[in-house]
Design a protein around this motif. Structure first.
Motif, short mmCIF file in Angstrom:
data_model
loop_
_atom_site.label_atom_id
_atom_site.label_comp_id
_atom_site.label_asym_id
_atom_site.label_seq_id
_atom_site.Cartn_x
_atom_site.Cartn_y
_atom_site.Cartn_z
N GLU A 47 0.83 -1.21 0.00
CA GLU A 47 0.00 0.00 0.00
C GLU A 47 0.86 1.26 0.00
OE1 GLU A 47 -3.12 0.05 -0.65
OE2 GLU A 47 -3.50 -2.09 -0.42
N LEU B 235 2.36 1.62 -3.49
CA LEU B 235 1.36 2.10 -4.45
C LEU B 235 1.00 3.57 -4.24
CD1 LEU B 235 -0.94 -1.02 -4.65
CD2 LEU B 235 0.37 -0.02 -6.53
N HIS C 36 3.97 5.18 -6.20
CA HIS C 36 4.08 4.91 -7.64
C HIS C 36 3.25 3.67 -7.95
CE1 HIS C 36 5.80 4.99 -11.63
NE2 HIS C 36 6.19 3.74 -11.51
N ARG C 37 2.33 3.79 -8.88
CA ARG C 37 1.42 2.69 -9.20
C ARG C 37 2.01 1.77 -10.26
NH1 ARG C 37 -2.85 3.09 -6.43
NH2 ARG C 37 -4.06 1.60 -7.64
N ARG C 38 2.90 0.90 -9.84
CA ARG C 38 3.50 -0.08 -10.74
C ARG C 38 2.56 -1.27 -10.89
NH1 ARG C 38 9.52 -1.44 -9.49
NH2 ARG C 38 9.18 -2.53 -11.45
N ARG C 39 2.59 -1.86 -12.07
CA ARG C 39 1.73 -3.02 -12.33
C ARG C 39 2.06 -4.19 -11.43
NH1 ARG C 39 2.89 -3.16 -18.34
NH2 ARG C 39 3.29 -0.96 -18.32
N GLN D 22 0.46 -3.63 -8.08
CA GLN D 22 -0.98 -3.83 -8.18
C GLN D 22 -1.32 -5.32 -8.23
OE1 GLN D 22 -1.64 -1.37 -11.64
NE2 GLN D 22 -2.37 0.34 -10.39
N ARG E 199 -0.93 -6.76 -4.74
CA ARG E 199 -2.08 -6.39 -3.91
C ARG E 199 -3.29 -7.25 -4.27
NH1 ARG E 199 -4.45 -0.43 -3.78
NH2 ARG E 199 -4.82 -0.96 -5.94
#
Length: 109
Positions: free
Chosen positions: A62, A65, A68-71, A74, A77
């Motif tokens: 969390e 994310l 930085h919203r890396r694949r 995600q 998560r």
């Protein structure tokens, strides 16, 4: 935004390793620091997951994310969400793996 900061969002110039865009002068030093911190948190989450500490892995994912919203983050998560749902549906007696030591699972800091 892509996984890497390879183009300036303001003028689309190609960015090298420099912290400032050569064309428009936008400073991306803080952005790159946030991306590096997110990568470190992601590595820590993978180490926590390897030793079976899902609560720590969840916190670290969390935090990663949020920066930085890396694949990959995600996907982890999503995996943790699915694993939590599966455990709730099961008897609730799932045990973390005991054959992996923390020292073996984590990279040196």
């Amino acid at each position: 935004m892509s996984e890497l900061l390879d183009r300036c969002p303001a003028c689309r110039a190609r960015l090298a390793e420099a912290a400032v865009c050569p064309r428009c002068g936008c400073d991306f030093s803080l952005v790159r620091q946030a991306m590096a911190q997110a990568a470190r948190l992601l590595e820590q989450a993978l180490c926590s997951l390897a030793i079976g500490d899902r609560a720590a892995a969840r916190r670290q994912i969390e935090a990663s994310l949020a920066l930085h919203r890396r694949r990959l983050a995600q996907a982890i998560r999503s995996f943790l969400d699915t694993a939590a749902d599966t455990e709730l549906a099961a008897s609730g007696h799932a045990q973390p793996p005991t054959s992996i030591r923390k020292e073996d699972a984590c990279l040196p800091a």
